[in-house]
Design an enzyme around this catalytic site. Structure first.
Site, PDB file in Angstrom:
ATOM      1  N   HIS A 100       0.768  -1.422  -0.031  1.00 40.06           N
ATOM      2  CA  HIS A 100       0.114   0.022   0.008  1.00 40.06           C
ATOM      3  C   HIS A 100       0.939   1.316  -0.023  1.00 40.06           C
ATOM      4  CE1 HIS A 100       0.993   0.030   4.464  1.00 40.06           C
ATOM      5  NE2 HIS A 100       0.504   1.116   4.312  1.00 40.06           N
TER       6      HIS A 100
HETATM    7  N1  UDP Z   1      -4.574  -4.801   8.301  1.00 39.78           N
HETATM    8  C1  UDP Z   1      -6.119  -5.176   8.462  1.00 39.78           C
HETATM    9  N2  UDP Z   1      -6.467  -5.524   7.143  1.00 39.78           N
HETATM   10  C2  UDP Z   1      -6.011  -5.605   5.842  1.00 39.78           C
HETATM   11  C3  UDP Z   1      -4.639  -5.329   6.035  1.00 39.78           C
HETATM   12  C4  UDP Z   1      -3.822  -4.880   7.069  1.00 39.78           C
HETATM   13  O1  UDP Z   1      -6.781  -5.212   9.366  1.00 39.78           O
HETATM   14  O2  UDP Z   1      -6.643  -6.105   4.957  1.00 39.78           O
HETATM   15  C5  UDP Z   1      -4.010  -4.425   9.363  1.00 39.78           C
HETATM   16  C6  UDP Z   1      -2.902  -5.214   9.911  1.00 39.78           C
HETATM   17  O3  UDP Z   1      -3.246  -6.234  10.317  1.00 39.78           O
HETATM   18  C7  UDP Z   1      -2.290  -4.208  10.668  1.00 39.78           C
HETATM   19  C8  UDP Z   1      -2.565  -2.720  10.071  1.00 39.78           C
HETATM   20  O4  UDP Z   1      -3.865  -3.165   9.487  1.00 39.78           O
HETATM   21  O5  UDP Z   1      -2.491  -4.365  12.112  1.00 39.78           O
HETATM   22  C9  UDP Z   1      -1.262  -2.375   9.453  1.00 39.78           C
HETATM   23  O6  UDP Z   1      -1.930  -1.161   8.664  1.00 39.78           O
HETATM   24  P1  UDP Z   1      -1.378  -0.671   7.329  1.00 39.78           P
HETATM   25  O7  UDP Z   1      -0.592  -1.745   6.717  1.00 39.78           O
HETATM   26  O8  UDP Z   1      -2.521   0.022   6.606  1.00 39.78           O
HETATM   27  O9  UDP Z   1      -0.509   0.410   7.717  1.00 39.78           O
HETATM   28  P2  UDP Z   1       1.236   0.550   8.404  1.00 39.78           P
HETATM   29  O10 UDP Z   1       1.358  -0.585   9.410  1.00 39.78           O
HETATM   30  O11 UDP Z   1       2.174   0.144   7.130  1.00 39.78           O
HETATM   31  O12 UDP Z   1       1.343   1.836   8.708  1.00 39.78           O
END
Ligand code: UDP
Length: 369
Positions: free
Chosen positions: A213
């Site tokens: 993403h």
């Molecule tokens: N997550 C979720 N559903 C999805 C993809 C990710 O619940 O389809 C959760 C994942 O388990 C984690 C969080 O979203 O707890 C991570 O968020 P994201 O990847 O959007 O952002 P980042 O961590 O890179 O800031």
């Protein structure tokens, strides 16, 4: 005695998940009262509402409904709205999470009104100032009174940048709190895994879970092509399941890559937290550019390949749980994915013991109440 007022500003998926841990502890506090502001950065059922219901969070007191636009446009509109809310609520502190535009907007609004800021997940660094997350977190750390760090290395970064030690509190990672509180009860039975088994023959322990993403990947056609090529080749070795972030779906379609991916990989809409945990826990390997997913892979002891040039969570690479695969060459990404399968790392515990939220609330209570 009147409880002190904390305004929490959140807006993106990982922030709902992190805030659920602290909000649950704040709800029990006699000394602190929380008012939640949702900026609207992520807004629909899949990207927002599901986390409030699954993780037992109260609906936000304020919904700003701000999303889309350039970084400046989105951050600017949030700043205007959050400032109005802070004028009205006059909180004793503002609580922010992570590294999104919502984090930065809330920090800017608060510091100009001389309201102390508590930053959860302070001190993380990728040392890549082209990444919007790095800019957001550095600026937020600079103006925060309480720097709640998830691990040792984050505190080292803050000290290196001149933060006074008294502002830094290594409390552990709130995502571990959430994993222990909610993720621990997820089993391989039923849910999304059962549906994937019935429809696509996906079996626990025998698939790769992939997520992409970050703008640095989705907005760069070379990186998108590399990732799609590597995953479509890897799909000949092992089934791949990929919940698609809305931005990723849009950019893949714009770049004409969606069909090729769809032919090789099981694509899903974004999942709720518990469904995501189920797929993480029972994957053979995880390929991701998400910060949170890298850590969750480790929580569930699943090998991870990070599709980025660098990571903030370096201890997982050092311990052998994670390997970096910059998406610039499909052959080397494929090699990393193959090497990651079946690998395990050292027994480490860098993120505390699952009581980060309690420690955050204790500290804020001691200093505010
Ligand atoms: N997550 C979720 N559903 C999805 C993809 C990710 O619940 O389809 C959760 C994942 O388990 C984690 C969080 O979203 O707890 C991570 O968020 P994201 O990847 O959007 O952002 P980042 O961590 O890179 O800031």
């Amino acid at each position: 005695m009147n409880p002190k007022k904390i305004v929490t500003v959140i807006g993106a998926r990982p922030q709902f998940i992190k805030a659920s841990a602290v909000s649950a502890v704040l709800a029990e506090s006699d000394q602190l009262r929380e008012i939640v502001v949702h900026t609207g950065q992520h807004f629909d059922t899949n990207m927002s509402d599901v986390f409030f219901s699954e993780l037992g969070m109260m609906p936000p007191a304020y919904q700003c409904g701000i999303h889309g636009g350039t970084h400046g446009d989105m951050t600017g509109r949030m700043l205007i709205d959050i400032e109005k809310i802070l004028f009205h609520e006059k909180p004793d502190a503002v609580l922010v999470y992570g590294d999104t535009n919502s984090t930065l907007a809330a920090s800017l609004a608060a510091i100009k009104l001389h309201i102390p800021i508590a930053h959860v997940e302070a001190g993380l660094r990728s040392f890549n100032m082209r990444s919007p997350e790095e800019v957001n977190r550095i600026l937020t750390d600079r103006v925060s009174r309480w720097l709640f760090t998830p691990n040792h290395v984050a505190g080292v970064h803050l000290l290196d940048e001149g933060a006074s030690p008294g502002r830094i509190h290594q409390v552990g990672d709130v995502m571990l709190d959430v994993a222990l509180r909610h993720g621990a009860r997820v089993t391989p039975d039923g849910g999304v895994l059962a549906r994937l088994r019935d429809k696509h023959g996906v079996r626990a322990g025998e698939y790769c879970l992939a997520t992409i993403h970050r703008a640095e990947n989705t907005d760069d056609p070379v990186r998108v092509t590399t990732i799609v090529d590597a995953l479509t080749h890897f799909a000949r070795d092992i089934q791949i399941v990929m919940p698609l972030h809305p931005r990723t779906r849009t950019t893949l379609a714009e770049q004409g890559k969606l069909q090729a991916l769809q032919d090789a990989v099981v694509l899903l809409d974004p999942l709720g937290y518990l469904a995501m945990v189920q797929l993480e826990k029972h994957a053979a390997i995880i390929a991701t550019d998400s910060g949170g997913v890298q850590k969750e892979a480790f929580f569930y002891r699943v090998p991870c390949v990070t599709l980025r040039n660098e990571t903030e969570w370096t201890e997982l690479v050092d311990a052998g749980w994670n390997r970096l695969a910059p998406p610039v060459d499909a052959t080397s990404v494929l090699q990393s994915l193959r090497a990651g399968l079946g690998s395990i790392g050292d027994d480490i515990a860098p993120y505390g013991s699952g009581d980060a939220a309690v420690r955050i609330v204790q500290r804020l209570s001691n200093e505010l109440a």
